[in-house]
Design a protein around this motif. Structure first.
Motif, mmCIF file in Angstrom:
data_model
loop_
_atom_site.group_PDB
_atom_site.id
_atom_site.type_symbol
_atom_site.label_atom_id
_atom_site.label_comp_id
_atom_site.label_asym_id
_atom_site.label_seq_id
_atom_site.Cartn_x
_atom_site.Cartn_y
_atom_site.Cartn_z
ATOM 1 N N ILE A 190 0.814 -1.217 0.000
ATOM 2 C CA ILE A 190 0.000 0.000 0.000
ATOM 3 C C ILE A 190 0.852 1.273 0.000
ATOM 4 C CG2 ILE A 190 -0.281 -0.018 2.527
ATOM 5 C CD1 ILE A 190 -2.792 1.287 -0.114
ATOM 6 N N LEU A 191 1.934 1.300 0.761
ATOM 7 C CA LEU A 191 2.739 2.525 0.812
ATOM 8 C C LEU A 191 3.527 2.732 -0.479
ATOM 9 C CD1 LEU A 191 3.949 2.551 4.533
ATOM 10 C CD2 LEU A 191 2.099 3.866 3.490
ATOM 11 N N LEU A 192 3.758 1.664 -1.246
ATOM 12 C CA LEU A 192 4.378 1.816 -2.564
ATOM 13 C C LEU A 192 3.421 2.548 -3.505
ATOM 14 C CD1 LEU A 192 6.064 -1.671 -3.132
ATOM 15 C CD2 LEU A 192 7.103 0.427 -2.243
ATOM 16 N N MET A 266 -4.333 -3.153 -5.938
ATOM 17 C CA MET A 266 -4.048 -3.081 -7.365
ATOM 18 C C MET A 266 -5.038 -2.171 -8.071
ATOM 19 S SD MET A 266 -2.907 -6.973 -8.395
ATOM 20 C CE MET A 266 -2.125 -6.386 -9.913
ATOM 21 N N MET A 267 -4.519 -1.201 -8.795
ATOM 22 C CA MET A 267 -5.351 -0.372 -9.651
ATOM 23 C C MET A 267 -5.454 -1.031 -11.024
ATOM 24 S SD MET A 267 -3.974 3.423 -8.553
ATOM 25 C CE MET A 267 -2.252 3.053 -8.881
ATOM 26 N N ASP A 268 -6.419 -0.597 -11.790
ATOM 27 C CA ASP A 268 -6.474 -0.978 -13.205
ATOM 28 C C ASP A 268 -5.617 0.048 -13.931
ATOM 29 O OD1 ASP A 268 -7.044 -1.727 -15.777
ATOM 30 O OD2 ASP A 268 -9.107 -0.982 -15.753
ATOM 31 N N ASP A 269 -4.355 -0.310 -14.162
ATOM 32 C CA ASP A 269 -3.394 0.633 -14.740
ATOM 33 C C ASP A 269 -3.528 0.647 -16.254
ATOM 34 O OD1 ASP A 269 -1.658 1.358 -12.276
ATOM 35 O OD2 ASP A 269 -1.821 -0.825 -12.210
ATOM 36 N N GLU A 284 7.045 -0.951 -10.192
ATOM 37 C CA GLU A 284 7.307 -0.322 -8.902
ATOM 38 C C GLU A 284 6.215 -0.622 -7.874
ATOM 39 O OE1 GLU A 284 8.043 3.858 -9.304
ATOM 40 O OE2 GLU A 284 9.587 3.582 -10.840
ATOM 41 N N LEU A 285 4.968 -0.671 -8.323
ATOM 42 C CA LEU A 285 3.840 -0.804 -7.394
ATOM 43 C C LEU A 285 3.593 -2.238 -6.961
ATOM 44 C CD1 LEU A 285 1.298 1.601 -9.147
ATOM 45 C CD2 LEU A 285 2.919 2.143 -7.332
ATOM 46 N N TYR A 286 3.832 -3.193 -7.876
ATOM 47 C CA TYR A 286 3.463 -4.577 -7.578
ATOM 48 C C TYR A 286 4.550 -5.606 -7.859
ATOM 49 C CZ TYR A 286 -0.666 -1.996 -9.397
ATOM 50 O OH TYR A 286 -1.583 -1.036 -9.714
ATOM 51 N N GLY A 287 5.583 -5.217 -8.615
ATOM 52 C CA GLY A 287 6.518 -6.186 -9.184
ATOM 53 C C GLY A 287 7.037 -7.242 -8.232
#
Length: 438
Positions: A190-192, A266-269, A284-287
């Motif tokens: 979440i903080l990422l 997770m967003m729908d990026d 960066e967010l989930y990798g």
């Protein structure tokens, strides 16, 4: 949830960006019927509904000045006492699944001191789920930790993985036989998500909150999973990753057949333009966490919004969008987009462990749920293995630093009497669950 819906909106509003291209709407589901055994549930978190979680790190942070929290959690929804009422609500809606959390701070209120009474309490909740035909999905750490744990640096302390594994061992020995599946950590990333979006002043107040807590306790460092300083993020991520692996191993040592995973925010990026930074941001967010999830039994996807990525950053929502309480776009198709990517990246089955909308206008929620589920079913028809769907949340509850202002519940809660009142959206969702079809 750290109420990223507001915080991400805050960050997005600070970015100057051109008008984005509209993303395509979700395709209509070809088959309205979900698979037999599909899990229809609601999600809750212990600190957000139980109340009086006095041995936890966040209780300590909420009840001090200065603090990043708008107000303390207090009695919350009084669900520690009223858990049977909550299970009856879920059953009464026609659901067959309940995702809830056990509170480490209650089970191990002092380092090395385990409470049999609290383990018995959570066993009663699990047995209560089973007796009502509700499949229990249990979160072992939903942001909160014991105060003593965070007072020794929390997840940045090298001892943290071993301490979490010990807790997982105790909890699984006491509770594991009745659990259907375990989520070790709720949104460890979440903080990422917030890192590139939050203005510096928010990080500053979080840092001040933690420094104040450390001074009160006379310790060098106080860090929690969803309130941390900017500089702590690398060590925090390393610690959480190690703890997930150690915790999973401890759970499997007790009950090898118990499915274990994590849930990710997770967003729908969506990529906008030729040089979109979307793929870099996904990394960066989930990798790291998606790589870890490849070895798990499933992954929990927690989706609330989409993100439009241009060549320099996140773009604002299209003008005229329906918005939630914080001004963030409500986009029903985002659920399917996030689920499709999560499976593409990991190859493991998906559990929608959270999905919802924060709004006092329940008509938005009532419209949003079937639209989002139509997109989810379309993804399933295309071969994405989805185990179930847990709506956030059963109740209007304590939304972390924003207190009780955001309303995510299918039921409202009177703060004095704790009476739960169903909203029209509860009937809309319940009807889909009963039919097992759109």
């Amino acid at each position: 949830m750290l109420d990223r819906r507001t915080l991400l909106a805050t960050g997005a509003a600070l970015m100057a960006a051109p008008t984005p291209i509209f993303a395509a709407a979700a395709r209509k589901a070809t088959n309205p019927t979900f698979p037999k055994g599909f899990l229809w549930g609601v999600a809750t978190a212990p600190h957000q509904i139980e109340g009086n979680n006095i041995a936890s790190d966040l209780w300590f942070l909420e009840n001090q000045q200065p603090t990043v929290f708008t107000q303390p959690s207090g009695d919350a929804c009084n669900s520690f006492a009223l858990w049977e009422t909550d299970l009856d609500l879920a059953k009464g809606m026609g659901l067959n699944c309940y995702r809830f959390g056990i509170e480490w701070a209650r089970i191990e209120p002092e380092k090395g001191l385990f409470s049999q009474a609290m383990l018995d309490h959570y066993k009663a909740v699990i047995d209560g789920c089973r007796s009502r035909g509700l499949t229990p999905i249990v979160t072992y750490s939903h942001f909160t930790a014991p105060r003593w744990f965070s007072a020794q640096g929390g997840w940045t302390n090298p001892e943290s993985a071993a301490l979490f594994a010990r807790y997982c061992d105790k909890a699984t020995r006491a509770l594991g036989q009745g659990i259907d599946r375990v989520i070790t950590f709720n949104e460890p990333n979440i903080l990422l998500l917030l890192k590139p979006m939050l203005p510096p002043q928010v990080w500053d107040i979080q840092k001040l909150t933690l420094e104040t807590a450390a001074k009160r306790l006379g310790v060098p460092k106080f860090v929690s999973a969803n309130v941390a300083g900017f500089d702590d993020l690398p060590a925090l991520q390393t610690g959480l990753a190690a703890a997930h692996k150690a915790g999973k191993a401890a759970i499997k040592a007790v009950r090898p057949d118990l499915p274990v995973g994590i849930s990710l925010a997770m967003m729908d990026d969506q990529a906008v333009g030729k040089a979109s930074i979307r793929d870099r941001m996904r990394g960066e967010l989930y990798g790291q966490w998606l790589d870890i999830a490849k070895g798990d039994d499933f992954i929990g996807v927690q989706n609330y919004e989409r993100a439009l990525w241009g060549d320099k950053g996140r773009l604002p929502a299209p003008k005229g969008s329906t918005v939630n309480w914080s001004g963030t776009e409500v986009w029903a198709a985002s659920l399917a987009g996030a689920v499709r990517y999560a499976h593409e990246a990991t190859g493991v089955p998906i559990l929608v462990s959270e999905h919802g909308v924060g709004t006092e206008d329940d008509a938005i929620r009532a419209k949003f749920i079937p639209e989002a589920l139509a997109g989810l079913k379309s993804a399933m028809d295309d071969g994405v293995p989805v185990l179930g769907y847990c709506h956030w949340s059963l109740l209007d509850n304590f939304e972390w630093i924003f207190g009780y202002k955001p309303k995510f519940g299918l039921h409202s809660v009177d703060p004095v009497t704790f009476v739960r009142t169903p909203k029209p959206s509860a009937a809309v969702y319940g009807a889909i669950a009963r039919r097992n079809a759109l």
